[in-house]
Design a protein around this motif. Structure first.
Motif, PDB file in Angstrom:
ATOM      1  N   LEU A   1     -15.317  68.981 -13.444  1.00  0.00           N
ATOM      2  CA  LEU A   1     -16.714  68.602 -13.659  1.00  0.00           C
ATOM      3  C   LEU A   1     -17.193  67.658 -12.565  1.00  0.00           C
ATOM      4  O   LEU A   1     -16.427  66.822 -12.077  1.00  0.00           O
ATOM      5  N   PRO A   2     -18.458  67.740 -12.191  1.00  0.00           N
ATOM      6  CA  PRO A   2     -19.006  66.781 -11.227  1.00  0.00           C
ATOM      7  C   PRO A   2     -19.185  65.410 -11.862  1.00  0.00           C
ATOM      8  O   PRO A   2     -19.176  65.275 -13.091  1.00  0.00           O
ATOM      9  N   ALA A   3     -19.364  64.402 -11.044  1.00  0.00           N
ATOM     10  CA  ALA A   3     -19.544  63.044 -11.554  1.00  0.00           C
ATOM     11  C   ALA A   3     -20.839  62.934 -12.363  1.00  0.00           C
ATOM     12  O   ALA A   3     -21.841  63.574 -12.040  1.00  0.00           O
ATOM     13  N   HIS A   4     -20.784  62.122 -13.426  1.00  0.00           N
ATOM     14  CA  HIS A   4     -21.961  61.841 -14.260  1.00  0.00           C
ATOM     15  C   HIS A   4     -22.591  63.134 -14.802  1.00  0.00           C
ATOM     16  O   HIS A   4     -23.811  63.274 -14.863  1.00  0.00           O
ATOM     17  N   VAL A   5     -21.760  64.066 -15.205  1.00  0.00           N
ATOM     18  CA  VAL A   5     -22.254  65.400 -15.567  1.00  0.00           C
ATOM     19  C   VAL A   5     -23.194  65.370 -16.768  1.00  0.00           C
ATOM     20  O   VAL A   5     -24.195  66.100 -16.810  1.00  0.00           O
ATOM     21  N   TRP A   6     -22.904  64.507 -17.770  1.00  0.00           N
ATOM     22  CA  TRP A   6     -23.775  64.465 -18.948  1.00  0.00           C
ATOM     23  C   TRP A   6     -25.143  63.879 -18.603  1.00  0.00           C
ATOM     24  O   TRP A   6     -26.176  64.349 -19.111  1.00  0.00           O
ATOM     25  N   ALA A   7     -25.163  62.886 -17.742  1.00  0.00           N
ATOM     26  CA  ALA A   7     -26.447  62.322 -17.306  1.00  0.00           C
ATOM     27  C   ALA A   7     -27.251  63.355 -16.525  1.00  0.00           C
ATOM     28  O   ALA A   7     -28.477  63.454 -16.679  1.00  0.00           O
ATOM     29  N   VAL A   8     -26.560  64.136 -15.698  1.00  0.00           N
ATOM     30  CA  VAL A   8     -27.235  65.188 -14.937  1.00  0.00           C
ATOM     31  C   VAL A   8     -27.797  66.254 -15.881  1.00  0.00           C
ATOM     32  O   VAL A   8     -28.936  66.716 -15.733  1.00  0.00           O
ATOM     33  N   ALA A   9     -27.001  66.638 -16.884  1.00  0.00           N
ATOM     34  CA  ALA A   9     -27.449  67.644 -17.855  1.00  0.00           C
ATOM     35  C   ALA A   9     -28.678  67.172 -18.620  1.00  0.00           C
ATOM     36  O   ALA A   9     -29.642  67.924 -18.823  1.00  0.00           O
ATOM     37  N   LEU A  10     -28.652  65.916 -19.054  1.00  0.00           N
ATOM     38  CA  LEU A  10     -29.797  65.349 -19.767  1.00  0.00           C
ATOM     39  C   LEU A  10     -31.012  65.249 -18.848  1.00  0.00           C
ATOM     40  O   LEU A  10     -32.145  65.568 -19.253  1.00  0.00           O
ATOM     41  N   GLY A  11     -30.786  64.821 -17.616  1.00  0.00           N
ATOM     42  CA  GLY A  11     -31.893  64.690 -16.667  1.00  0.00           C
ATOM     43  C   GLY A  11     -32.580  66.011 -16.401  1.00  0.00           C
ATOM     44  O   GLY A  11     -33.819  66.093 -16.393  1.00  0.00           O
ATOM     45  N   TRP A  12     -31.783  67.070 -16.175  1.00  0.00           N
ATOM     46  CA  TRP A  12     -32.380  68.395 -15.951  1.00  0.00           C
ATOM     47  C   TRP A  12     -33.186  68.846 -17.171  1.00  0.00           C
ATOM     48  O   TRP A  12     -34.279  69.409 -17.031  1.00  0.00           O
ATOM     49  N   ALA A  13     -32.635  68.633 -18.366  1.00  0.00           N
ATOM     50  CA  ALA A  13     -33.315  69.079 -19.586  1.00  0.00           C
ATOM     51  C   ALA A  13     -34.652  68.374 -19.766  1.00  0.00           C
ATOM     52  O   ALA A  13     -35.682  69.022 -20.038  1.00  0.00           O
ATOM     53  N   VAL A  14     -34.666  67.050 -19.611  1.00  0.00           N
ATOM     54  CA  VAL A  14     -35.899  66.279 -19.808  1.00  0.00           C
ATOM     55  C   VAL A  14     -36.910  66.596 -18.707  1.00  0.00           C
ATOM     56  O   VAL A  14     -38.101  66.836 -18.975  1.00  0.00           O
ATOM     57  N   LEU A  15     -36.455  66.605 -17.460  1.00  0.00           N
ATOM     58  CA  LEU A  15     -37.355  66.841 -16.340  1.00  0.00           C
ATOM     59  C   LEU A  15     -38.032  68.201 -16.430  1.00  0.00           C
ATOM     60  O   LEU A  15     -39.269  68.310 -16.300  1.00  0.00           O
ATOM     61  N   VAL A  16     -37.253  69.241 -16.665  1.00  0.00           N
ATOM     62  CA  VAL A  16     -37.817  70.596 -16.665  1.00  0.00           C
ATOM     63  C   VAL A  16     -38.599  70.860 -17.945  1.00  0.00           C
ATOM     64  O   VAL A  16     -39.666  71.506 -17.905  1.00  0.00           O
ATOM     65  N   ALA A  17     -38.136  70.370 -19.086  1.00  0.00           N
ATOM     66  CA  ALA A  17     -38.850  70.604 -20.346  1.00  0.00           C
ATOM     67  C   ALA A  17     -40.215  69.921 -20.340  1.00  0.00           C
ATOM     68  O   ALA A  17     -41.243  70.549 -20.644  1.00  0.00           O
ATOM     69  N   VAL A  18     -40.250  68.650 -19.988  1.00  0.00           N
ATOM     70  CA  VAL A  18     -41.518  67.911 -19.979  1.00  0.00           C
ATOM     71  C   VAL A  18     -42.411  68.398 -18.838  1.00  0.00           C
ATOM     72  O   VAL A  18     -43.604  68.664 -19.038  1.00  0.00           O
ATOM     73  N   GLY A  19     -41.836  68.512 -17.650  1.00  0.00           N
ATOM     74  CA  GLY A  19     -42.631  68.977 -16.510  1.00  0.00           C
ATOM     75  C   GLY A  19     -43.166  70.380 -16.715  1.00  0.00           C
ATOM     76  O   GLY A  19     -44.327  70.663 -16.394  1.00  0.00           O
ATOM     77  N   GLY A  20     -42.331  71.268 -17.254  1.00  0.00           N
ATOM     78  CA  GLY A  20     -42.771  72.641 -17.501  1.00  0.00           C
ATOM     79  C   GLY A  20     -43.866  72.717 -18.547  1.00  0.00           C
ATOM     80  O   GLY A  20     -44.816  73.501 -18.416  1.00  0.00           O
ATOM     81  N   PHE A  21     -43.743  71.892 -19.589  1.00  0.00           N
ATOM     82  CA  PHE A  21     -44.759  71.895 -20.645  1.00  0.00           C
ATOM     83  C   PHE A  21     -46.106  71.421 -20.107  1.00  0.00           C
ATOM     84  O   PHE A  21     -47.144  72.043 -20.372  1.00  0.00           O
ATOM     85  N   VAL A  22     -46.111  70.341 -19.354  1.00  0.00           N
ATOM     86  CA  VAL A  22     -47.358  69.819 -18.782  1.00  0.00           C
ATOM     87  C   VAL A  22     -47.949  70.813 -17.783  1.00  0.00           C
ATOM     88  O   VAL A  22     -49.165  71.053 -17.765  1.00  0.00           O
ATOM     89  N   TYR A  23     -47.098  71.405 -16.962  1.00  0.00           N
ATOM     90  CA  TYR A  23     -47.556  72.387 -15.975  1.00  0.00           C
ATOM     91  C   TYR A  23     -48.219  73.578 -16.664  1.00  0.00           C
ATOM     92  O   TYR A  23     -49.273  74.061 -16.221  1.00  0.00           O
ATOM     93  N   PHE A  24     -47.634  74.052 -17.752  1.00  0.00           N
ATOM     94  CA  PHE A  24     -48.213  75.174 -18.484  1.00  0.00           C
ATOM     95  C   PHE A  24     -49.522  74.774 -19.156  1.00  0.00           C
ATOM     96  O   PHE A  24     -50.505  75.512 -19.123  1.00  0.00           O
ATOM     97  N   TRP A  25     -49.534  73.600 -19.768  1.00  0.00           N
ATOM     98  CA  TRP A  25     -50.721  73.127 -20.503  1.00  0.00           C
ATOM     99  C   TRP A  25     -51.931  72.981 -19.583  1.00  0.00           C
ATOM    100  O   TRP A  25     -53.058  73.262 -19.995  1.00  0.00           O
ATOM    101  N   LYS A  26     -51.728  72.596 -18.349  1.00  0.00           N
ATOM    102  CA  LYS A  26     -52.844  72.380 -17.435  1.00  0.00           C
ATOM    103  C   LYS A  26     -53.649  73.656 -17.160  1.00  0.00           C
ATOM    104  O   LYS A  26     -54.806  73.582 -16.741  1.00  0.00           O
TER     105      LYS A  26
END
Length: 309
Positions: free
Chosen positions: A276-301
């Motif tokens: 596993l890469p370093a800080h893998v759980w933080a990376v997984a959480l970061g990708w989930a939050v970034l893409v979920a929130v960013g994608g939702f706002v991008y679609f809503w606009k």
């Protein structure tokens, strides 16, 4: 106020209106009118989406049932298709190209099967998202509902499909000698994080696909490239050991590889933290939050533009 008509009579004109001189927008605002189909505020939009949660669930289940309704094997194709893909990859990469280097066969087979099923979850969510609006344009034009319901329901459909398929993954993993342990509990947070990531990605692709329908023809090539760059068929650190270390690090930090590696870590006994890469759980959480929130706002606009010419 009066004026003389052409026949000599006197016509009485209407008194001036307090609305005279107001722009259409100001006039509508004064009387509490709003533009039909106007985009609601972000918080209001989230409330609307939550209010359609029963529709989203029912729609995803109906799509899942209808997906293979014309095939004799029916829902079994949900499992057979990724299994056949895994078999092909095993023959080509495992036997011919020796992509299993550094792994025993008892590790490589569940490694490969897990990677194929988990990546298929993301791949299917992306492809369904591309067609979420353009493929349901009649529904979008006929009914008023938050359009995000469609890509969210398609991502949920793919999650249900993966949960059904995970039974086969469990059988393969156990058959290769990795029995259920406490680490299997990690499957739940991995799937939750990947689902949020996939949903955000589906929302992004839904907006892009609504504007450019031809994107659906391009995405299979993009997804195939992403698959090869994510280590579905081989271990990235092992295959890139002769390359600069940063190349393997960058590829391992891409979200598809992160969620696959976490699932392998949870299921396979001999797939330890060294893979596993370093800080893998933080990376997984970061990708989930970034893409979920960013994608939702991008679609809503672009909410008010979906389904309009």
């Amino acid at each position: 106020m009066s004026e003389t008509t052409h026949d000599g009579g006197v016509a009485v004109s209407a008194p001036p209106s307090p609305d005279d001189g107001l722009s259409p927008a100001a006039l509508a605002a004064k009387h509490g009118l709003s533009v039909s189909g106007a985009r609601p505020g972000l918080v209001a939009y989230v409330r609307q989406l939550w209010g359609r949660r029963h529709f989203i669930l029912a729609f995803s289940q109906a799509k899942l049932t209808a997906q293979y309704s014309q095939a004799k094997l029916g829902q079994l194709w949900q499992v057979v298709t990724p299994l056949l893909n895994a078999l092909v990859y095993f023959l080509i990469f495992g036997l011919i190209l020796n992509a299993d280097r550094g792994m025993d066969r008892e590790v490589y087979i569940p490694f490969l099967v897990t990677g194929v099923f988990v990546f298929t979850f993301t791949q299917s969510s992306v492809m369904a998202g591309v067609r979420a609006i353009s493929g349901n344009i009649g529904l979008v034009r006929a009914l008023h509902f938050p359009r995000a319901s469609l890509p969210v329901s398609f991502a949920l459909q793919q999650l249900q499909q993966l949960l059904f398929s995970m039974l086969v993954v469990f059988v393969v993993v156990v058959a290769c000698g990795s029995y259920p342990t406490l680490s299997w509990v990690l499957i739940v947070p991995v799937l939750v994080l990947q689902f949020f990531f996939n949903t955000g990605l589906a929302l992004v692709m839904a907006r892009l696909g609504a504007k450019t329908p031809d994107l659906a023809q391009l995405m299979p090539f993009v997804m195939r490239t992403w698959m090869y760059a994510s280590g579905v068929m081989f271990s990235l650190p092992v295959m890139l050991e002769d390359q600069p270390a940063w190349i393997a690090d960058v590829l391992q930090w891409n979200p598809a590889a992160v969620y696959m590696d976490l699932m392998r870590f949870a299921l396979i006994d001999d797939y330890g933290s060294a893979y596993l890469p370093a800080h893998v759980w933080a990376v997984a959480l970061g990708w989930a939050v970034l893409v979920a929130v960013g994608g939702f706002v991008y679609f809503w606009k672009a909410e008010e533009r979906y389904g309009r010419g």
